[in-house]
Scaffold this motif. Structure first.
Motif, mmCIF file in Angstrom:
data_model
loop_
_atom_site.group_PDB
_atom_site.id
_atom_site.type_symbol
_atom_site.label_atom_id
_atom_site.label_comp_id
_atom_site.label_asym_id
_atom_site.label_seq_id
_atom_site.Cartn_x
_atom_site.Cartn_y
_atom_site.Cartn_z
ATOM 1 N N THR A 89 1.620 3.142 -30.557
ATOM 2 C CA THR A 89 1.571 2.315 -31.764
ATOM 3 C C THR A 89 0.587 2.914 -32.768
ATOM 4 O OG1 THR A 89 2.078 0.307 -30.517
ATOM 5 C CG2 THR A 89 1.058 0.020 -32.673
ATOM 6 N N THR A 90 0.973 2.967 -34.024
ATOM 7 C CA THR A 90 0.095 3.508 -35.054
ATOM 8 C C THR A 90 -1.110 2.599 -35.264
ATOM 9 O OG1 THR A 90 1.926 4.591 -36.195
ATOM 10 C CG2 THR A 90 -0.065 4.184 -37.485
ATOM 11 N N ILE A 91 -2.305 3.196 -35.279
ATOM 12 C CA ILE A 91 -3.552 2.490 -35.572
ATOM 13 C C ILE A 91 -3.903 2.775 -37.029
ATOM 14 C CG2 ILE A 91 -6.001 2.246 -35.007
ATOM 15 C CD1 ILE A 91 -5.287 3.409 -32.218
ATOM 16 N N ARG A 92 -4.253 1.731 -37.775
ATOM 17 C CA ARG A 92 -4.539 1.881 -39.200
ATOM 18 C C ARG A 92 -5.974 1.473 -39.516
ATOM 19 N NH1 ARG A 92 0.460 2.676 -41.330
ATOM 20 N NH2 ARG A 92 2.209 1.932 -40.053
ATOM 21 N N ALA A 93 -6.553 2.142 -40.495
ATOM 22 C CA ALA A 93 -7.886 1.762 -40.964
ATOM 23 C C ALA A 93 -7.855 0.329 -41.464
ATOM 24 C CB ALA A 93 -8.341 2.704 -42.069
ATOM 25 N N GLY A 102 -4.655 7.162 -36.067
ATOM 26 C CA GLY A 102 -4.424 7.571 -34.682
ATOM 27 C C GLY A 102 -3.342 6.712 -34.064
ATOM 28 N N VAL A 103 -3.163 6.869 -32.735
ATOM 29 C CA VAL A 103 -2.170 6.068 -32.024
ATOM 30 C C VAL A 103 -2.790 5.471 -30.765
ATOM 31 C CG1 VAL A 103 -0.199 7.366 -32.897
ATOM 32 C CG2 VAL A 103 -1.268 8.064 -30.747
ATOM 33 N N VAL A 104 -2.269 4.342 -30.367
ATOM 34 C CA VAL A 104 -2.778 3.609 -29.204
ATOM 35 C C VAL A 104 -2.549 4.405 -27.924
ATOM 36 C CG1 VAL A 104 -2.423 1.554 -27.782
ATOM 37 C CG2 VAL A 104 -2.493 1.350 -30.283
#
Length: 381
Positions: free
Chosen positions: A239-243, A317-319
């Motif tokens: 899963t995409t991690i976002r600021a 980043g990604v989970v």
């Protein structure tokens, strides 16, 4: 009376509206812990008749930053249309960022297939006629009409809200423009006299957004985990991690060691809840007002570097499950006073709720939990 004078009168009326609502800063921040920055709930007015002609010739605006007079004028048309129809500034930023991606803020006569205008809307999909869609006011109204049908759009990452309107083949591209759009919206407000007083007094300057859309598992410093300085968001691997907000990257690091010996475990493999310690691949981001956010257990090296400025909603980043972890999830922390140690950690749940970006329970409701209680969600590392 000159055209510019007429515009100045219109802008003054918009300024009065926003001033009465608590200032542009309250809108841009998307809400905060202070009452003066709470967002005003509004109901957008109905849009004009779809057959209405363009309202008049464009106003000549000065160039602002990297944007020339024509581009700024188009952005201003979006902002003033949004304000006129009762949309909060979060909506203006989403719309301007979308137009930056779709057309570089140019009112294009054509594009992919039958796409036209600032938002590259397609007549064949019911947006309007080609002539209507090249009227910035009309095109903006149509964008805002669709945006306000998306449940929870104000709390979404910008790129997801924009994608809900546009259905683009490149949905993550919108995130790139959040910070430039926020800066341009603010500059337009300053140029036209829209009030921005109090922006620095709203605590966290926004907008803020959830780093992932996933339920809260383990909470902040529960009785059985008093050293748990954040919350675990139960997102799946990859899963995409976002600021969570705009800022500057402070730390990019692999932190994973053997629990018993302290020897390097590495971040090229998953960690373990008993055998490893550390955050795995993680990122720290500094934000205005002395705030810091931390994102742990990434699956692979982060997408950002130390010193890099990032926009709210930008992929970082990604989970994964590196470091001290029992399964894929995002461990998310918020710190104040610029203190990255446990002494600076605060509970992310009430903080994010105050920024109008509430974290979620498994049932989709706002997470009102404290101390690690979240229904039957299993504990993660």
């Amino acid at each position: 009376m000159t055209l510019r004078s007429l515009v100045s009168v219109a802008v003054a009326l918009v300024a009065v509206f926003i001033l009465c609502a608590g200032g542009l800063s309250g809108f841009l921040a998307g809400g905060s812990a202070t009452t003066g920055c709470a967002p005003m709930v509004t109901t957008p007015a109905s849009t004009s008749d779809s057959t209405a002609p363009p309202t008049g010739p464009p106003v000549l605006w000065p160039a602002i930053g990297d944007w020339d007079s024509d581009q700024v004028g188009n952005a201003a048309a979006i902002v003033t249309t949004g304000a006129r129809h009762g949309l909060p500034a979060r909506g203006w930023v989403i719309a301007v960022a979308t137009a930056m991606q779709e057309s570089s803020l140019r009112n294009l006569p054509g594009g992919d297939r039958d796409s036209v205008g600032l938002f590259q809307q397609r007549p064949s999909q019911g947006w309007g006629t080609p002539a209507q869609l090249q009227d910035p006011d009309y095109a903006s109204e149509k964008f805002f009409d669709k945006l306000t049908t998306i449940r929870g759009w104000q709390a979404m990452p910008l790129t997801e809200a924009a994608q809900g309107v546009q259905v683009s083949a490149f949905p993550d591209a919108y995130a790139t423009w959040e910070e430039p759009a926020t800066q341009l919206v603010t500059a337009i407000a300053d140029t036209t006299g829209l009030p921005t007083d109090g922006l620095a007094g709203c605590g966290a300057t926004g907008p803020w957004t959830q780093p992932v859309l996933a339920p809260v598992g383990s909470g902040f410093r529960s009785a059985d985990r008093p050293g748990h300085d954040g919350v675990d968001l139960s997102a799946s691997r990859g899963t995409t991690i976002r600021a969570a907000s705009a800022g500057t990257v402070r730390t990019v690091r692999c932190n994973a060691v053997h629990a018993d010996t302290g020897a390097d475990w590495g971040c090229d493999r998953d960690g373990h809840p008993n055998l490893t310690r550390g955050c795995g691949w993680y990122v720290d981001i500094d934000h205005p007002a002395g705030l810091l956010t931390r994102y742990c257990h990434m699956d692979q090296p982060p997408l950002v570097t130390v010193g890099q400025p990032v926009a709210a909603g930008q992929p970082i980043g990604v989970v994964g499950s590196t470091g001290h972890s029992s399964g894929p999830h995002l461990h998310y922390e918020v710190h104040h006073h610029g203190d990255a140690s446990p002494n600076g950690a605060i509970d992310p749940v009430p903080f994010m709720a105050a920024q109008n970006a509430p974290l979620r329970r498994a049932d989709g409701d706002e997470a009102l939990i404290r101390g690690g209680r979240a229904g039957t969600m299993r504990r993660l590392g």
